[in-house]
Design a protein around this motif. Structure first.
Motif, short mmCIF file in Angstrom:
data_model
loop_
_atom_site.label_atom_id
_atom_site.label_comp_id
_atom_site.label_asym_id
_atom_site.label_seq_id
_atom_site.Cartn_x
_atom_site.Cartn_y
_atom_site.Cartn_z
N ILE A 54 0.70 -1.23 0.02
CA ILE A 54 -0.11 -0.15 0.06
C ILE A 54 0.93 1.23 -0.06
CG2 ILE A 54 -1.76 1.38 1.39
CD1 ILE A 54 -2.70 -1.53 2.24
N LEU A 55 1.83 1.21 0.71
CA LEU A 55 2.85 2.23 0.76
C LEU A 55 3.51 2.64 -0.46
CD1 LEU A 55 4.74 2.00 4.13
CD2 LEU A 55 2.93 3.17 3.77
N LEU A 56 4.00 1.53 -1.34
CA LEU A 56 4.30 1.43 -2.76
C LEU A 56 3.41 2.26 -3.55
CD1 LEU A 56 6.58 -1.56 -2.79
CD2 LEU A 56 7.26 0.59 -2.33
N GLU A 57 2.21 1.75 -3.48
CA GLU A 57 1.26 2.05 -4.48
C GLU A 57 0.34 3.29 -4.18
OE1 GLU A 57 -0.99 -1.57 -5.15
OE2 GLU A 57 0.63 -2.72 -6.37
N GLN A 58 0.09 3.59 -3.10
CA GLN A 58 -1.10 4.67 -2.79
C GLN A 58 -0.46 5.79 -2.04
OE1 GLN A 58 -3.99 4.13 -3.80
NE2 GLN A 58 -3.98 1.99 -4.27
N ALA A 59 0.71 5.87 -1.55
CA ALA A 59 1.21 6.87 -0.58
C ALA A 59 1.45 8.02 -1.53
CB ALA A 59 2.40 6.50 0.20
N PRO A 60 1.06 9.22 -0.97
CA PRO A 60 1.45 10.63 -1.84
C PRO A 60 2.83 10.69 -1.95
CG PRO A 60 -0.23 10.89 0.11
CD PRO A 60 0.21 9.45 0.31
N ARG A 61 3.39 11.26 -3.03
CA ARG A 61 4.83 11.79 -3.09
C ARG A 61 4.94 12.97 -3.23
NH1 ARG A 61 4.76 6.80 -2.10
NH2 ARG A 61 5.95 5.45 -3.39
N THR A 62 5.10 13.73 -1.88
CA THR A 62 5.56 15.07 -1.75
C THR A 62 6.92 15.47 -2.20
OG1 THR A 62 6.07 14.83 0.60
CG2 THR A 62 3.93 15.20 0.00
N PRO A 63 7.27 16.72 -2.35
CA PRO A 63 8.60 16.86 -2.63
C PRO A 63 9.65 16.60 -1.64
CG PRO A 63 7.15 18.73 -3.39
CD PRO A 63 6.35 17.77 -2.70
N GLU A 64 9.09 16.83 -0.28
CA GLU A 64 9.88 16.44 0.79
C GLU A 64 10.33 15.09 0.80
OE1 GLU A 64 7.62 20.40 1.40
OE2 GLU A 64 7.09 18.36 0.92
N LEU A 65 9.34 14.30 0.69
CA LEU A 65 9.46 12.75 0.63
C LEU A 65 10.43 12.48 -0.44
CD1 LEU A 65 8.82 10.05 2.01
CD2 LEU A 65 6.86 9.86 0.30
N MET A 66 10.25 12.93 -1.47
CA MET A 66 11.10 12.46 -2.71
C MET A 66 12.65 12.89 -2.53
SD MET A 66 9.04 10.65 -4.29
CE MET A 66 10.35 10.40 -5.56
N ALA A 67 12.56 14.13 -1.90
CA ALA A 67 14.01 14.67 -1.43
C ALA A 67 14.77 13.61 -0.44
CB ALA A 67 13.83 16.01 -1.04
N LYS A 68 13.81 13.31 0.46
CA LYS A 68 14.44 12.17 1.45
C LYS A 68 14.86 10.92 0.83
CE LYS A 68 12.48 12.13 5.47
NZ LYS A 68 13.29 12.22 6.70
N ILE A 69 14.04 10.33 -0.21
CA ILE A 69 14.32 9.22 -0.75
C ILE A 69 15.64 9.33 -1.65
CG2 ILE A 69 13.73 7.73 -2.80
CD1 ILE A 69 10.88 8.24 -1.58
N TYR A 70 15.49 10.54 -2.28
CA TYR A 70 16.92 10.64 -3.30
C TYR A 70 18.24 10.86 -2.47
CZ TYR A 70 13.75 11.60 -6.96
OH TYR A 70 12.69 11.61 -7.90
N ALA A 71 18.17 11.68 -1.15
CA ALA A 71 19.29 11.58 -0.30
C ALA A 71 19.63 10.38 0.23
CB ALA A 71 18.90 12.60 0.82
N TYR A 72 18.70 9.40 0.46
CA TYR A 72 19.07 8.06 0.99
C TYR A 72 19.87 7.40 0.01
CZ TYR A 72 17.66 3.22 2.26
OH TYR A 72 17.70 1.99 2.71
N GLU A 73 19.27 7.24 -1.42
CA GLU A 73 19.77 6.63 -2.39
C GLU A 73 21.26 7.04 -2.55
OE1 GLU A 73 17.13 7.25 -5.48
OE2 GLU A 73 15.66 5.62 -4.92
N GLU A 74 21.57 8.36 -2.71
CA GLU A 74 22.84 9.07 -2.98
C GLU A 74 23.74 8.58 -1.90
OE1 GLU A 74 23.68 10.29 -6.11
OE2 GLU A 74 21.73 9.73 -6.37
N ALA A 75 23.41 8.57 -0.73
CA ALA A 75 24.31 8.13 0.42
C ALA A 75 24.74 6.75 0.21
CB ALA A 75 23.75 8.57 1.71
#
Length: 213
Positions: A120-141
């Motif tokens: 459900i998190l993968l398919e339904q959760a909203p993707r806000t700019p703040e969340l996407m920035a957190k995901i990108y920072a996690y991936e880059e690290a």
């Protein structure tokens, strides 16, 4: 745009221990309700009942079920980031295969507590700019750490360690997301072994010869 932001942002930031416990209870209830009933049927009334609070109390903290879903997604990302920090701080095994297994097992461990919720998190959760920035920072690290490790490990044969690091990080994350969560989860120990073997073979295989000039 402002209304969307208001609909997704928590309304009340707990300043006392009792209020924080109430917020945590609401989030735990939301995780169980979404996992048990799905997103559409996971209503705020059900979540409030599961948490043992009034619907008015729930709305004091979260203005919508999308805000709850976003909070759960953020908590999931934060948990993964904390696990990655612990992994980077610990001493890793010497053998490359064992190192890859640590990476794979750590990622799997962050995705098996609530596999129904994960979908459900993968398919339904909203993707806000703040969340996407957190995901990108996690991936880059993660990519930077893996790239440095590959660059100094004697078993690694790939020439482009940056691309290899991105492939390793993305492959582990995407396949764990895709195959550990329902509706058709794989056998986890077998999946771990196959993924470790696949990545180890890729990293240790001799580079393919380039085209003849």
């Amino acid at each position: 745009m402002a209304s969307d932001r208001q609909r997704l942002q928590p309304r009340k930031q707990p300043r006392q221990a009792r209020a924080e416990l109430t917020r945590q209870r609401i989030l735990e209830a939301a995780a169980h309700v979404f996992a048990d009933h799905g997103y559409a049927a996971g209503t705020t009334n059900r979540i409030a009942a599961r948490a043992g609070v009034s619907i008015g109390s729930l709305y004091q903290y979260y203005p919508s079920k999308d805000a709850l879903l976003l909070a759960l997604t953020t908590a999931h990302i934060d948990s993964g980031m904390a696990a990655a920090r612990r992994l980077r701080a610990d001493a890793l095994p010497d053998a490359l295969e064992d190192i890859i297994r640590v990476f794979v097992r750590t990622t799997i461990g962050n995705h098996t507590d609530h596999p129904q919720l994960l979908r459900i998190l993968l398919e339904q959760a909203p993707r806000t700019p703040e969340l996407m920035a957190k995901i990108y920072a996690y991936e880059e690290a993660s990519v930077a750490f893996v790239e440095a490790l590959l660059g100094r490990h004697p078993e690694v044969r790939v020439g482009d360690t940056h691309t290899a690091a991105r492939l390793v990080v993305s492959t582990i994350e995407l396949l764990v997301h895709q195959l550990v969560a329902p509706p058709a989860p794989v056998d986890v120990p077998r999946f771990e072994n196959e993924l470790v073997a696949m990545l180890t073979r890729y990293l240790t295989a001799a580079p393919a010869p380039g085209p003849l000039g």
